[in-house]
Design an enzyme around this catalytic site. Structure first.
Site, PDB file in Angstrom:
ATOM      1  N   GLU A   1       0.838  -1.217   0.000  1.00 45.27           N
ATOM      2  CA  GLU A   1       0.000   0.000   0.000  1.00 45.27           C
ATOM      3  C   GLU A   1       0.868   1.261   0.000  1.00 45.27           C
ATOM      4  O   GLU A   1       0.595   2.219  -0.726  1.00 45.27           O
ATOM      5  CB  GLU A   1      -0.956  -0.019   1.203  1.00 45.27           C
ATOM      6  CG  GLU A   1      -1.837   1.225   1.260  1.00 45.27           C
ATOM      7  CD  GLU A   1      -3.204   1.011   1.886  1.00 45.27           C
ATOM      8  OE1 GLU A   1      -3.598  -0.136   2.130  1.00 45.27           O
ATOM      9  OE2 GLU A   1      -3.895   2.026   2.114  1.00 45.27           O
TER      10      GLU A   1
ATOM     11  N   ASP B   1      -4.257  -1.204   9.816  1.00 38.93           N
ATOM     12  CA  ASP B   1      -5.262  -1.815   8.945  1.00 38.93           C
ATOM     13  C   ASP B   1      -4.935  -3.266   8.627  1.00 38.93           C
ATOM     14  O   ASP B   1      -5.783  -4.155   8.716  1.00 38.93           O
ATOM     15  CB  ASP B   1      -5.389  -1.014   7.638  1.00 38.93           C
ATOM     16  CG  ASP B   1      -5.835   0.414   7.897  1.00 38.93           C
ATOM     17  OD1 ASP B   1      -6.165   0.734   9.060  1.00 38.93           O
ATOM     18  OD2 ASP B   1      -5.823   1.213   6.940  1.00 38.93           O
TER      19      ASP B   1
HETATM   20  P1  ADP Z   1     -10.622   2.592   2.553  1.00 36.87           P
HETATM   21  O1  ADP Z   1     -10.934   3.452   3.717  1.00 36.87           O
HETATM   22  O2  ADP Z   1     -11.848   1.884   2.064  1.00 36.87           O
HETATM   23  O3  ADP Z   1      -9.465   1.679   2.789  1.00 36.87           O
HETATM   24  P2  ADP Z   1      -8.801   3.678   0.599  1.00 36.87           P
HETATM   25  O4  ADP Z   1      -8.815   4.933  -0.174  1.00 36.87           O
HETATM   26  O5  ADP Z   1      -7.647   3.414   1.477  1.00 36.87           O
HETATM   27  O6  ADP Z   1     -10.190   3.598   1.383  1.00 36.87           O
HETATM   28  O7  ADP Z   1      -8.875   2.447  -0.407  1.00 36.87           O
HETATM   29  C1  ADP Z   1      -9.832   2.413  -1.435  1.00 36.87           C
HETATM   30  C2  ADP Z   1      -9.190   1.884  -2.715  1.00 36.87           C
HETATM   31  O8  ADP Z   1      -8.922   0.468  -2.576  1.00 36.87           O
HETATM   32  C3  ADP Z   1     -10.106   1.999  -3.923  1.00 36.87           C
HETATM   33  O9  ADP Z   1      -9.944   3.247  -4.566  1.00 36.87           O
HETATM   34  C4  ADP Z   1      -9.658   0.838  -4.795  1.00 36.87           C
HETATM   35  O10 ADP Z   1      -8.528   1.189  -5.561  1.00 36.87           O
HETATM   36  C5  ADP Z   1      -9.215  -0.211  -3.785  1.00 36.87           C
HETATM   37  N1  ADP Z   1     -10.313  -1.175  -3.494  1.00 36.87           N
HETATM   38  C6  ADP Z   1     -10.818  -1.482  -2.288  1.00 36.87           C
HETATM   39  N2  ADP Z   1     -11.771  -2.441  -2.392  1.00 36.87           N
HETATM   40  C7  ADP Z   1     -11.885  -2.739  -3.692  1.00 36.87           C
HETATM   41  C8  ADP Z   1     -12.705  -3.648  -4.455  1.00 36.87           C
HETATM   42  N3  ADP Z   1     -13.607  -4.430  -3.879  1.00 36.87           N
HETATM   43  N4  ADP Z   1     -12.516  -3.670  -5.794  1.00 36.87           N
HETATM   44  C9  ADP Z   1     -11.600  -2.893  -6.387  1.00 36.87           C
HETATM   45  N5  ADP Z   1     -10.817  -2.025  -5.739  1.00 36.87           N
HETATM   46  C10 ADP Z   1     -10.942  -1.927  -4.397  1.00 36.87           C
HETATM   47 MG    MG Z   2      -7.468   2.285   3.220  1.00 39.96          MG
END
Ligand code: ADP
Ligand code: MG
Length: 400
Positions: free
Chosen positions: A173, A185
């Site tokens: 990440e 996380d």
């Molecule tokens: P969160 O608080 O949900 O972790 P983030 O911005 O850290 O928010 O992560 C979100 C990103 O993770 C999305 O923009 C996408 O790129 C990826 N992501 C998370 N879940 C999925 C999923 N089910 N399918 C595709 N991409 C996902």
């Molecule tokens: Mg996140």
């Protein structure tokens, strides 16, 4: 690069649905393994992670599911149901570290970091389905990383020790999605257990499982679905203000490396000498660390009233001293705490939008939902989304 727009439906993902989606996506074939990687909610301990402090997350019942079967050669194909998009990567050339948060970057980041740590991966077909809100502060990103990592390792017949795997996913990440997240996380997603919270020391990476005696209560997550852009510039500013605090206290005691080493009494004694903004930031961090440890004691005793008070005190401190709340979060907390049977509530996550976590009796969930409907949704342009969860298990293989 613009962030993808992800469908936000109140779906509930289950193994049958995932297997069906897999067949639809990959020419009728069936997956060999199924991984469930949960989202997480941090119950208390906010903005303490980068100050070497404590956090107390639980894993959620909402999870990301990854179904996997052997692929062709060294190719990994991954399909996200939420995005309705298939991406392809070559294990011999997963590409350089990036900095964009396209979902392919999480997939190739995990593959690249596993390979560079010495693990042998084989080609695979992956189907990713999730009922963790994406971008909503419940860490869909760590759920995706952990789900993909476990699926790739499982199909390749390799294994990684859990803490090492958490660190590899975090590295993916940091380096490939360009998100400077801490360790919470991935640790929460991998190490949490059912009916337990995870007390994590962000300095030493030591952790302890804390029994969460809910006695007919549950956690409710109110997702405001807003994210104010202000957060992006304020976050590094808070880190800098904390560093200023550390520098001040280090002049008195060379042993101070982080705000973790500063006590609430030290902050009180030096209030008049400290810059008032820095003093307020330090006050939040040092008292928040205390609140985490007090919440652990209260959970162990089953004293939910005390947990509720600590949640509210945390929110007030984040709002007034750390100044990372916003109108939507304050309003959700106010509405929630006005409902009979709610023990307490607070913003969770970095702030400036995102979610509120509520500890409530089961029989208070319906009135709480109605109160949000009436007193929140009619005032704010974006309706809040409400999820309910108990403390769920960490990531693992599920039977197909
Ligand atoms: P969160 O608080 O949900 O972790 P983030 O911005 O850290 O928010 O992560 C979100 C990103 O993770 C999305 O923009 C996408 O790129 C990826 N992501 C998370 N879940 C999925 C999923 N089910 N399918 C595709 N991409 C996902
Ligand atoms: Mg996140």
């Amino acid at each position: 690069m613009a962030r993808p727009i992800i469908r936000r439906t109140a779906i509930v993902v289950n193994p049958r649905r995932v297997v069906q989606q897999f067949a639809q996506c990959f020419d009728g074939s069936t997956p060999e393994l199924l991984v469930r990687a949960p989202g997480r909610v941090n119950l208390i301990g906010e903005h303490t992670d980068y100050n070497d402090g404590f956090v107390l997350p639980i894993a959620t019942e909402q999870a990301t599911w990854v179904a996997v079967a052997p692929g062709q050669g060294r190719a990994v194909r991954a399909h996200s149901v939420a995005l309705n998009e298939t991406v392809r990567i070559d294990l011999d050339n997963p590409g350089p570290p990036g900095g964009s948060q396209r979902w392919v970057d999480y997939v190739r980041g995990v593959a690249a970091c596993l390979i560079s740590s010495g693990y042998r991966l084989a080609g695979a077909d992956l189907l990713v389905d999730s009922d963790v809100p994406v971008g909503g502060g419940m860490s869909s990103s760590a759920a995706l990383e952990v789900g993909v990592a476990k699926a790739l390792l499982g199909i390749s017949g390799d294994m990684v020790e859990t803490v090492e795997l958490a660190l590899i996913c975090r590295q993916a990440e940091n380096r490939y999605a360009g998100v400077p997240c801490g360790i919470m996380d991935q640790f929460a997603c991998l190490l949490c257990r059912k009916d337990e919270a995870l007390l994590l020391d962000c300095r030493t990476q030591h952790y302890e499982h804390v029994r969460v005696q809910l006695q007919g209560a549950c956690f409710v997550v109110i997702d405001t679905q807003v994210k104010h852009a202000l957060g992006r510039s304020e976050y590094p500013l808070r880190q800098q203000q904390c560093r200023q605090g550390v520098e001040y206290f280090r002049q008195m005691d060379r042993k101070v490396q982080a705000l973790r080493d500063v006590s609430p009494e030290m902050v009180s004694r030096h209030l008049s000498q400290l810059d008032p903004v820095v003093a307020a930031r330090c006050h939040h961090v040092v008292t928040e660390n205390q609140r985490v440890l007090l919440a652990v004691d209260a959970f162990k005793k089953g004293d939910l009233g005390q947990v509720g008070k600590l949640l509210l005190a945390s929110h007030e401190s984040l709002r007034d001293r750390y100044e990372v709340s916003c109108a939507e979060l304050d309003s959700a907390v106010e509405v929630a705490t006005g409902v009979e049977g709610v023990y307490g509530a607070r913003m969770t996550g970095g702030g400036f939008g995102g979610c509120v976590v509520v500890l409530a009796r089961e029989d208070a969930v319906k009135p709480l939902t109605e109160a949000i409907e009436k007193r929140y949704n009619r005032v704010h342009p974006k309706p809040a989304r409400i999820l309910k969860t108990l403390a769920a298990a960490g990531a693992g293989l599920e039977t197909l």
